[in-house]
Design a protein around this motif. Structure first.
Motif, PDB file in Angstrom:
ATOM      1  N   PHE A  40      -1.450  -0.604   3.322  1.00  0.00           N
ATOM      2  CA  PHE A  40      -0.561  -1.130   1.836  1.00  0.00           C
ATOM      3  C   PHE A  40      -1.254  -0.721   0.801  1.00  0.00           C
ATOM      4  O   PHE A  40      -0.837  -0.519  -0.346  1.00  0.00           O
ATOM      5  N   ALA A  45       4.043   4.251  -0.067  1.00  0.00           N
ATOM      6  CA  ALA A  45       5.460   4.257   0.761  1.00  0.00           C
ATOM      7  C   ALA A  45       5.435   3.035   1.592  1.00  0.00           C
ATOM      8  O   ALA A  45       6.442   3.211   1.967  1.00  0.00           O
ATOM      9  N   ARG A  47       6.304  -0.203   2.294  1.00  0.00           N
ATOM     10  CA  ARG A  47       6.820  -1.447   1.624  1.00  0.00           C
ATOM     11  C   ARG A  47       6.893  -2.765   2.362  1.00  0.00           C
ATOM     12  O   ARG A  47       6.815  -3.667   1.848  1.00  0.00           O
ATOM     13  N   ASN A  48       6.792  -2.569   3.694  1.00  0.00           N
ATOM     14  CA  ASN A  48       6.814  -3.903   4.583  1.00  0.00           C
ATOM     15  C   ASN A  48       5.969  -3.703   5.858  1.00  0.00           C
ATOM     16  O   ASN A  48       5.816  -2.402   6.172  1.00  0.00           O
ATOM     17  N   GLU A  51       7.664  -1.514   8.824  1.00  0.00           N
ATOM     18  CA  GLU A  51       7.570   0.088   8.715  1.00  0.00           C
ATOM     19  C   GLU A  51       6.068   0.317   9.147  1.00  0.00           C
ATOM     20  O   GLU A  51       6.310   1.289   9.980  1.00  0.00           O
TER      21      GLU A  51
END
Length: 250
Positions: A40, A45, A47-48, A51
């Motif tokens: 992160f 890219a 996001r959560n 993913e």
């Protein structure tokens, strides 16, 4: 039955129980958690967490490696290599179980990454797709590179042989590094050349476009030198009108 340190007999499966405790202890999970959280920070890219868990092959390869390396260190044969082979088939990333990889390592995209058996990768390294940390021949023993902490290895770069790459080194995309690199350096080119040596380089880990082009700089300097030599040659072969008048007066 096995005897414990205080004289109490342990059940026969105590060895297996201790192995499982070690597997799920902080020694195993702490690096894996760092590998997860660093994504992160490094990848805009991401996001959560869903993913990252299901769609990041670099993270999958590291998970397979952590388990295979854990088995390898305990003398298990065949299965660590089998796990490594399955990881390569599923992710396109080949990490030998014998390699030593620190915590917080992020393999971005990762397709084509190869990390050899005796390679050592420090904490919080960033490795892009197509990178090879390999050997240079069939020699035995330590034959792969040792990469320091907070190192960035650009796409397609090759770091070959038993060499030392210091902390906070940045290796440009497509470079081939064959010699030791001190701390806090930036290396580009084929073969890799050190272009900067600063404690704090003004280069973002994700902005390879800011790395200088060594070959282009050399070509520009050569072209400039050729132009200067051509101008000097013209002045020698084509005298000016003033020089012609002086020669006539004489």
């Amino acid at each position: 039955m096995q005897q414990s340190l205080d004289g109490i007999e342990n059940p026969p499966d105590s060895t297996h129980t201790s192995l499982l405790k070690n597997l799920f202890s902080g020694v195993f999970l702490e690096p894996l958690l760092s590998d997860f959280l660093i994504i992160f920070e490094r990848d805009p890219a991401a996001r959560n967490w869903l993913e990252v868990v299901f769609c990041y092959p670099g993270f999958h390869a590291i998970c397979f490696y952590r388990f295979a390396h854990w088995l390898h260190c305990r003398g298990v044969v065949f299965f660590p290599r089998l796990i490594s082979h399955l990881a390569r088939f599923l992710t396109g990333i080949e990490i030998h179980p014998g390699a030593v990889i620190g915590k917080g390592v992020f393999i971005d995209h990762g397709m084509g990454v190869v990390i050899g058996e005796t390679a050592i990768v420090g904490d919080y390294a960033l490795i892009y797709q197509g990178v090879t940390l390999g050997g240079t021949g069939k020699e035995s023993g330590k034959r792969h590179p040792t990469v320091g902490n907070h190192v960035v290895v650009g796409s397609g770069a090759k770091v070959l042989g038993n060499i030392q790459v210091g902390d906070r080194v940045r290796i440009g995309a497509g470079s081939v590094v064959l010699r030791d690199v001190p701390h806090n350096c930036t290396v580009v080119g084929v073969p890799g050349r050190i272009i900067t040596h600063k404690p704090k380089a003004d280069v973002s880990p994700l902005e390879h476009g800011k790395l200088p082009d060594m070959e282009a700089d050399v070509i520009r300097s050569l072209l400039l030198r050729i132009e200067q030599l051509e101008q000097k040659l013209q002045t020698l072969t084509n005298p000016t009108k003033e020089q012609e008048l002086l020669t006539k007066d004489k």
